[in-house]
Structures are given as structure tokens and as C-alpha cells.
Scaffold this motif. Structure first.
Motif, PDB file in Angstrom:
ATOM      1  N   MET A   1       0.694   8.601  -7.201  1.00  0.00           N
ATOM      2  CA  MET A   1      -0.198   7.660  -6.525  1.00  0.00           C
ATOM      3  C   MET A   1       0.425   6.278  -6.464  1.00  0.00           C
ATOM      4  O   MET A   1       0.175   5.538  -5.536  1.00  0.00           O
ATOM      5  N   ILE A   2       1.260   5.946  -7.417  1.00  0.00           N
ATOM      6  CA  ILE A   2       1.839   4.614  -7.481  1.00  0.00           C
ATOM      7  C   ILE A   2       2.570   4.257  -6.188  1.00  0.00           C
ATOM      8  O   ILE A   2       2.396   3.165  -5.664  1.00  0.00           O
ATOM      9  N   ASP A   3       3.380   5.181  -5.668  1.00  0.00           N
ATOM     10  CA  ASP A   3       4.190   4.876  -4.499  1.00  0.00           C
ATOM     11  C   ASP A   3       3.496   5.224  -3.186  1.00  0.00           C
ATOM     12  O   ASP A   3       3.651   4.525  -2.201  1.00  0.00           O
ATOM     13  N   VAL A   4       2.700   6.279  -3.185  1.00  0.00           N
ATOM     14  CA  VAL A   4       2.095   6.765  -1.953  1.00  0.00           C
ATOM     15  C   VAL A   4       0.955   5.870  -1.486  1.00  0.00           C
ATOM     16  O   VAL A   4       0.879   5.527  -0.303  1.00  0.00           O
ATOM     17  N   LEU A   5       0.080   5.494  -2.377  1.00  0.00           N
ATOM     18  CA  LEU A   5      -1.095   4.712  -1.992  1.00  0.00           C
ATOM     19  C   LEU A   5      -0.751   3.435  -1.230  1.00  0.00           C
ATOM     20  O   LEU A   5      -1.292   3.210  -0.140  1.00  0.00           O
ATOM     21  N   PRO A   6       0.141   2.589  -1.732  1.00  0.00           N
ATOM     22  CA  PRO A   6       0.453   1.366  -0.969  1.00  0.00           C
ATOM     23  C   PRO A   6       0.981   1.653   0.439  1.00  0.00           C
ATOM     24  O   PRO A   6       0.582   0.982   1.402  1.00  0.00           O
ATOM     25  N   LYS A   7       1.815   2.665   0.564  1.00  0.00           N
ATOM     26  CA  LYS A   7       2.369   3.010   1.883  1.00  0.00           C
ATOM     27  C   LYS A   7       1.285   3.498   2.834  1.00  0.00           C
ATOM     28  O   LYS A   7       1.260   3.120   4.003  1.00  0.00           O
ATOM     29  N   ARG A   8       0.390   4.329   2.316  1.00  0.00           N
ATOM     30  CA  ARG A   8      -0.675   4.870   3.168  1.00  0.00           C
ATOM     31  C   ARG A   8      -1.678   3.789   3.556  1.00  0.00           C
ATOM     32  O   ARG A   8      -2.178   3.777   4.680  1.00  0.00           O
ATOM     33  N   LEU A   9      -1.976   2.891   2.627  1.00  0.00           N
ATOM     34  CA  LEU A   9      -2.888   1.792   2.958  1.00  0.00           C
ATOM     35  C   LEU A   9      -2.313   0.945   4.081  1.00  0.00           C
ATOM     36  O   LEU A   9      -3.014   0.604   5.045  1.00  0.00           O
ATOM     37  N   LYS A  10      -1.052   0.607   3.959  1.00  0.00           N
ATOM     38  CA  LYS A  10      -0.400  -0.217   4.981  1.00  0.00           C
ATOM     39  C   LYS A  10      -0.340   0.526   6.309  1.00  0.00           C
ATOM     40  O   LYS A  10      -0.613  -0.053   7.366  1.00  0.00           O
ATOM     41  N   LYS A  11      -0.018   1.822   6.266  1.00  0.00           N
ATOM     42  CA  LYS A  11       0.061   2.625   7.481  1.00  0.00           C
ATOM     43  C   LYS A  11      -1.296   2.673   8.188  1.00  0.00           C
ATOM     44  O   LYS A  11      -1.368   2.487   9.405  1.00  0.00           O
ATOM     45  N   CYS A  12      -2.352   2.908   7.427  1.00  0.00           N
ATOM     46  CA  CYS A  12      -3.697   2.953   8.011  1.00  0.00           C
ATOM     47  C   CYS A  12      -4.075   1.611   8.622  1.00  0.00           C
ATOM     48  O   CYS A  12      -4.611   1.555   9.733  1.00  0.00           O
ATOM     49  N   ARG A  13      -3.799   0.547   7.913  1.00  0.00           N
ATOM     50  CA  ARG A  13      -4.163  -0.775   8.421  1.00  0.00           C
ATOM     51  C   ARG A  13      -3.376  -1.115   9.680  1.00  0.00           C
ATOM     52  O   ARG A  13      -3.933  -1.614  10.662  1.00  0.00           O
ATOM     53  N   LYS A  14      -2.087  -0.815   9.674  1.00  0.00           N
ATOM     54  CA  LYS A  14      -1.258  -1.104  10.854  1.00  0.00           C
ATOM     55  C   LYS A  14      -1.742  -0.304  12.061  1.00  0.00           C
ATOM     56  O   LYS A  14      -1.711  -0.800  13.183  1.00  0.00           O
ATOM     57  N   GLU A  38      -1.947  -2.938  -1.438  1.00  0.00           N
ATOM     58  CA  GLU A  38      -0.877  -2.607  -0.494  1.00  0.00           C
ATOM     59  C   GLU A  38       0.513  -2.840  -1.091  1.00  0.00           C
ATOM     60  O   GLU A  38       1.462  -2.164  -0.735  1.00  0.00           O
ATOM     61  N   LEU A  39       0.615  -3.802  -1.974  1.00  0.00           N
ATOM     62  CA  LEU A  39       1.903  -4.091  -2.610  1.00  0.00           C
ATOM     63  C   LEU A  39       2.185  -3.200  -3.818  1.00  0.00           C
ATOM     64  O   LEU A  39       3.292  -3.206  -4.353  1.00  0.00           O
ATOM     65  N   GLY A  40       1.193  -2.454  -4.255  1.00  0.00           N
ATOM     66  CA  GLY A  40       1.363  -1.579  -5.399  1.00  0.00           C
ATOM     67  C   GLY A  40       1.304  -2.302  -6.729  1.00  0.00           C
ATOM     68  O   GLY A  40       1.687  -1.760  -7.762  1.00  0.00           O
ATOM     69  N   ILE A  41       0.798  -3.527  -6.718  1.00  0.00           N
ATOM     70  CA  ILE A  41       0.671  -4.314  -7.945  1.00  0.00           C
ATOM     71  C   ILE A  41      -0.523  -3.822  -8.758  1.00  0.00           C
ATOM     72  O   ILE A  41      -0.476  -3.787  -9.982  1.00  0.00           O
ATOM     73  N   ARG A  42      -1.584  -3.445  -8.063  1.00  0.00           N
ATOM     74  CA  ARG A  42      -2.796  -2.943  -8.707  1.00  0.00           C
ATOM     75  C   ARG A  42      -3.281  -1.701  -7.969  1.00  0.00           C
ATOM     76  O   ARG A  42      -2.969  -1.508  -6.795  1.00  0.00           O
ATOM     77  N   VAL A  64      -4.144   8.946  -1.544  1.00  0.00           N
ATOM     78  CA  VAL A  64      -3.411   9.044  -2.809  1.00  0.00           C
ATOM     79  C   VAL A  64      -2.282  10.069  -2.764  1.00  0.00           C
ATOM     80  O   VAL A  64      -1.587  10.271  -3.754  1.00  0.00           O
ATOM     81  N   GLY A  65      -2.108  10.730  -1.626  1.00  0.00           N
ATOM     82  CA  GLY A  65      -0.967  11.624  -1.472  1.00  0.00           C
ATOM     83  C   GLY A  65      -1.179  13.066  -1.877  1.00  0.00           C
ATOM     84  O   GLY A  65      -0.217  13.821  -2.001  1.00  0.00           O
ATOM     85  N   LEU A  66      -2.428  13.486  -2.062  1.00  0.00           N
ATOM     86  CA  LEU A  66      -2.685  14.887  -2.406  1.00  0.00           C
ATOM     87  C   LEU A  66      -2.614  15.798  -1.192  1.00  0.00           C
ATOM     88  O   LEU A  66      -2.489  17.010  -1.322  1.00  0.00           O
ATOM     89  N   THR A  67      -2.713  15.204  -0.001  1.00  0.00           N
ATOM     90  CA  THR A  67      -2.586  15.949   1.252  1.00  0.00           C
ATOM     91  C   THR A  67      -1.984  15.026   2.302  1.00  0.00           C
ATOM     92  O   THR A  67      -2.071  13.798   2.184  1.00  0.00           O
ATOM     93  N   ASP A  68      -1.384  15.630   3.298  1.00  0.00           N
ATOM     94  CA  ASP A  68      -0.855  14.851   4.412  1.00  0.00           C
ATOM     95  C   ASP A  68      -1.817  14.853   5.596  1.00  0.00           C
ATOM     96  O   ASP A  68      -1.539  14.261   6.627  1.00  0.00           O
TER      97      ASP A  68
END
Length: 78
Positions: A1-14, A38-42, A64-68
Motif C-alpha cells: 500500500m505504501i507505494d501503490v496508494l500515492p500513485k493511484r490517488l494521483k492518477k485518479c485526481r489527474k 499523494e506524496l506517500g508521507i501519510r 490500495v493495489g489489491l486489484t487493478d
């Protein structure tokens, strides 16, 4: 979740073309809090993650990356 969540949040927002502040207002959090997600800080609490998923129209599992597959699950009536 650490790496996937920030990327997916940014992708959805963009994909929506909306600024971070709009997501933050919908989720009743500060813009800075959302930026940290989005930065993965929290990582957001589950209640916030639910609001974010609802805002973007995706499932939490997708964020959170459990599914695509971003398709949200149908709501269960009580």
C-alpha cells in the motif's frame, strides 16, 4: 500500500482534472493532508479512504493495489 496508494490517488485526481483542494473539501480534510497522501508521507484512515474512493468512483481495493479493476462494489442495502 505504501507505494501503490500515492500513485493511484494521483492518477485518479489527474483523470478528473481537479485540484487537490477539491478532493480535500469533499473529504472534509485539509489540502495538506491530501497532499501528504499523494506524496506517500501519510496514509489516510479507513473513513477518509472510503470518502476518497467514493469521490473518484473507485473501490478501496483499487486504491490500495489489491486489484487493478477500479470498478466500485455495489452498495449493500440494509
Amino acid at each position: 500500500m505504501i507505494d501503490v496508494l500515492p500513485k493511484r490517488l494521483k492518477k485518479c485526481r489527474k483523470s478528473t482534472g481537479l485540484p487537490q483542494i477539491k478532493v480535500a473539501i469533499y473529504c472534509d480534510i485539509t489540502e495538506r493532508s491530501y497532499q501528504n497522501y499523494e506524496l506517500g508521507i501519510r496514509e489516510p484512515k479507513v473513513s477518509i479512504l472510503m470518502r476518497i474512493a467514493q469521490f473518484y468512483g473507485v473501490s478501496i481495493d483499487y486504491l490500495v493495489g489489491l486489484t487493478d479493476d477500479p470498478t466500485p462494489y455495489p452498495r449493500v442495502s440494509k
